[in-house]
Enzyme design. Sequence first.
Site, PDB file in Angstrom:
ATOM      1  N   CYS A   3       0.817  -1.221   0.000  1.00  0.00           N
ATOM      2  CA  CYS A   3       0.000   0.000   0.000  1.00  0.00           C
ATOM      3  C   CYS A   3       0.854   1.276   0.000  1.00  0.00           C
ATOM      4  O   CYS A   3       0.333   2.368  -0.221  1.00  0.00           O
ATOM      5  CB  CYS A   3      -0.931   0.013   1.194  1.00  0.00           C
ATOM      6  N   LYS A  38     -10.103   7.465   0.193  1.00  0.00           N
ATOM      7  CA  LYS A  38     -10.581   6.067   0.167  1.00  0.00           C
ATOM      8  C   LYS A  38     -12.042   5.943   0.552  1.00  0.00           C
ATOM      9  O   LYS A  38     -12.677   4.926   0.238  1.00  0.00           O
ATOM     10  CB  LYS A  38      -9.715   5.216   1.101  1.00  0.00           C
ATOM     11  N   HIS A  57      -4.136   8.312   5.012  1.00  0.00           N
ATOM     12  CA  HIS A  57      -4.232   6.935   4.517  1.00  0.00           C
ATOM     13  C   HIS A  57      -5.693   6.504   4.675  1.00  0.00           C
ATOM     14  O   HIS A  57      -6.270   5.917   3.772  1.00  0.00           O
ATOM     15  CB  HIS A  57      -3.281   6.041   5.305  1.00  0.00           C
ATOM     16  N   GLU A  90      -3.661   6.406  12.968  1.00  0.00           N
ATOM     17  CA  GLU A  90      -3.257   7.510  12.099  1.00  0.00           C
ATOM     18  C   GLU A  90      -3.619   8.857  12.723  1.00  0.00           C
ATOM     19  O   GLU A  90      -2.845   9.816  12.648  1.00  0.00           O
ATOM     20  CB  GLU A  90      -3.902   7.394  10.713  1.00  0.00           C
ATOM     21  N   PHE A 123       0.440  -2.737   4.353  1.00  0.00           N
ATOM     22  CA  PHE A 123       0.479  -4.032   5.024  1.00  0.00           C
ATOM     23  C   PHE A 123       1.938  -4.449   5.182  1.00  0.00           C
ATOM     24  O   PHE A 123       2.729  -4.321   4.255  1.00  0.00           O
ATOM     25  CB  PHE A 123      -0.253  -5.090   4.195  1.00  0.00           C
ATOM     26  N   HIS A 177      -9.987   1.077  -1.015  1.00  0.00           N
ATOM     27  CA  HIS A 177      -8.539   0.966  -0.863  1.00  0.00           C
ATOM     28  C   HIS A 177      -7.948   0.312  -2.119  1.00  0.00           C
ATOM     29  O   HIS A 177      -8.144  -0.874  -2.352  1.00  0.00           O
ATOM     30  CB  HIS A 177      -8.219   0.127   0.373  1.00  0.00           C
TER      31      HIS A 177
END
Lengths: 420, 407
Positions: A169, A341, A309, A320, A405, A346
Amino acid sequence: MKRIAVTGIGVVSPVGIGREAFWAGLTAGRSGIGPITLFDASSFPVRIGGEVKGFDAAAIEARFPEARGCRDRKILLALGAAEEAIADARLTPAELRHALLCVGMGLESICLEDLTRYAQAANLGRAMAERAAGGHNDRWMQTPLDRTAQILGSRYGLLGGRITNCSACAAGTQVIGEAWQAIRRGQADMALVGAADSMLNPLGLGGFSLLRVLSAENDCPARACRPFDATRQGTVLGEGAAFLVLEPLARAIARGAKVYAEVLGYGSSLDAFAVSDPEPTGRGAVESMRRALRSAALPPSAVDCVSAHGTGTPKNDIVETAAVKEALGSRAYEIPVHSVKSMTGHMIAASGAVEAAAAALTLATGTVPPTINLDQRDPLCDLDYAACRARPFSGTTILSNSFGFGGQNATIILRKASDD
Amino acid sequence: MAEVAITGIGLVTPLGCAPGEALDRIQRGEKALRPSPLSPPLACPLFAPVMDFDAARYLGDHKTLRLMNRDAQLATVAARLAMQDAGLRAEEASPIAQATCRGDFEIGDACPRGPLYPPEEMALYGSTGLSGIATEEITRLVRESAAPDGSLDLRRFGETALRRIRPVLSFKILANMPLCFVSIFENLRGPNGVYAPWEGNGAQAVAAGVRAVSEGEVPCAVVGGCDVKTHDLALVALEQLGVLDSWRREVSGTVPGEGAAFLVLEERDQAVQRGARVYATVRRQAWGSAASESDLPLVLRGVRSRLGAPPDALVLAAGDGEPAMRNVECAAMAADGVLVDELEHPSHNAPTLLRPKMHLGNLFAGAAAVQIALAAVLAARQASGTPVVANCHGHGTEQAAFLLEAA
């Protein structure tokens, strides 16, 4: 140090194909998430995703014959976005020839349809080897991740080097950062940089649904991705691609190019914690943002907006939020922190590049896209997330996060284009 | 720009895990090539597996090992060996590192003294190859998903197969996982990147670390690569991609291998100050991008020319037995004054030229790190200032070479 400009943007996304449609979709707060139609997902626990609707794969294959028969959808998405970025930058073939090509890619495509044909063989490997040795190699079982770079490099005769980054990602943001560094140090004259991904296939969707990070709200797809909302249940997989053209600002001005924004800084870090969960204190995310700020020689107070994110998983959004507050201090409470997103889902490796395109367009148009579906504030997510509606933006500096990830983090900083 | 020193080497190869041992065996002419289980029908008769590899021996029998594919295990072991070889560990050990100290090698055992770097100041760049998903894992998945006529039945996939496969499957497919496990085991938290999938992309990972140290972004970088091209699906994929084609026409070609190599790079002055052993310094690197096969001769000559290595430098050639690549590499070096006699005997290791891939097989994404690691060991055995070239050419478009100098 050279100043580096974004002079071309191409986007293929769940909220619109092409830069203008993408931006219109984002600023209208339109969800690109719906039932999966690319394959029969009716027996899957998760049956929704952010598909690129109306994507004309045949048209791409007609323009890129090298991609014919390619069964890896993300490659076609990438070619569409790259083509638009190059056209948008109005580069001649000669100008483009020495560009560095940096491509972010996600999960390697593995063709389950072909493998399944040999499922009943006593030895699957031998059965496949017999077919391959018989010359039936028109359908690759595995498509190497550098295939997009090969096709683009050959088509445009790019000689400035080719990088295929597969940092999950974080890949889309890392490639922009790496290209920015390469141009700044004089290693490249310019760069065609972007990322693509599509996890909307049986192996991708099935595999991720087992990890319990996806929302399974199949009956209300448009509301399923709710970053920072107290009722969020997980992220939604999407697909897409974005490419940018980066070049020295002085050169862009000299050739009369449109300058969307400048790339000002880049940082990356590792959580070193777990493959599935973010480090709970946000230490890695903080480090990524601080490295980006240091490379841009900016204090936290200079940041006017954060493109988060913002996945919509319970853990990510809390970590976050805490990390943004730690990295930016009191400034975090004064600025919008929004999640693209919430509308696109995503897009894994593509996310960082698509969100960088959104950040450049935010600066160029003076509008911050919203975080949609944010109706019930999570008490642990207490920043201004630009909930539900786009808003005017007069700031000059955006920080964009991607956390992958496996614990790979990346951050870039973009600034409004100016002559000073 | 700071000088970059190679202070730690970790190898897991078909010819052993100790860097000196692997080089000795190559110089003695030993080969780790074995009959391929898929030949026939595949024309390539050989492969080069790492035999009797047991990650738990190095990492402890930790439950995390069960989440890791073979490529991730190879990478994590190689990285640990490199860190131990350098006498380094992150300033604070991660919980998992503390829990895995039971292996044959204790963390920090070699040199627990000296300045240890904060985790955030240790970069990690690496490369991985085609997906490491192994035959046995994918076989189970597709068997559960097959309709009676042998086609993929998505209803069976969703209703049956998905319920029976392990949730960690995605982590075994994602290309960045080997590097992430390295970071977790060694507590490396600095700048990073993962590149794929060929030899030149592996060289990009090493180059990224060299740059990060030389430009002062970090004082230390761990760089390397891994690949597993020995399981059935990988061998079939290479056949489909045409990598093994020369075996149909000639009696030689690429031999798929597996393994991993990691290097610890440090600012030379700082390394010397802490009393680290310096294998070699990285003097220069040169790059070329071959848009097509026909460009390769010109590109390799350009790489060689930009590297600026003296003709009498020791060379680790990149040729892996594939005749076309060997000839192009020979021509590039011959044009630069390297003794052609030595190059014309591909199975022979001349005094100034080694061909590691003829002995280890081709580790693809891990090959560049192996080349550079062996070059560093070779340099460490020479007089100070001796130049050693590690060619990192191969499949894919990116071609590179590194010039090391004996410390």
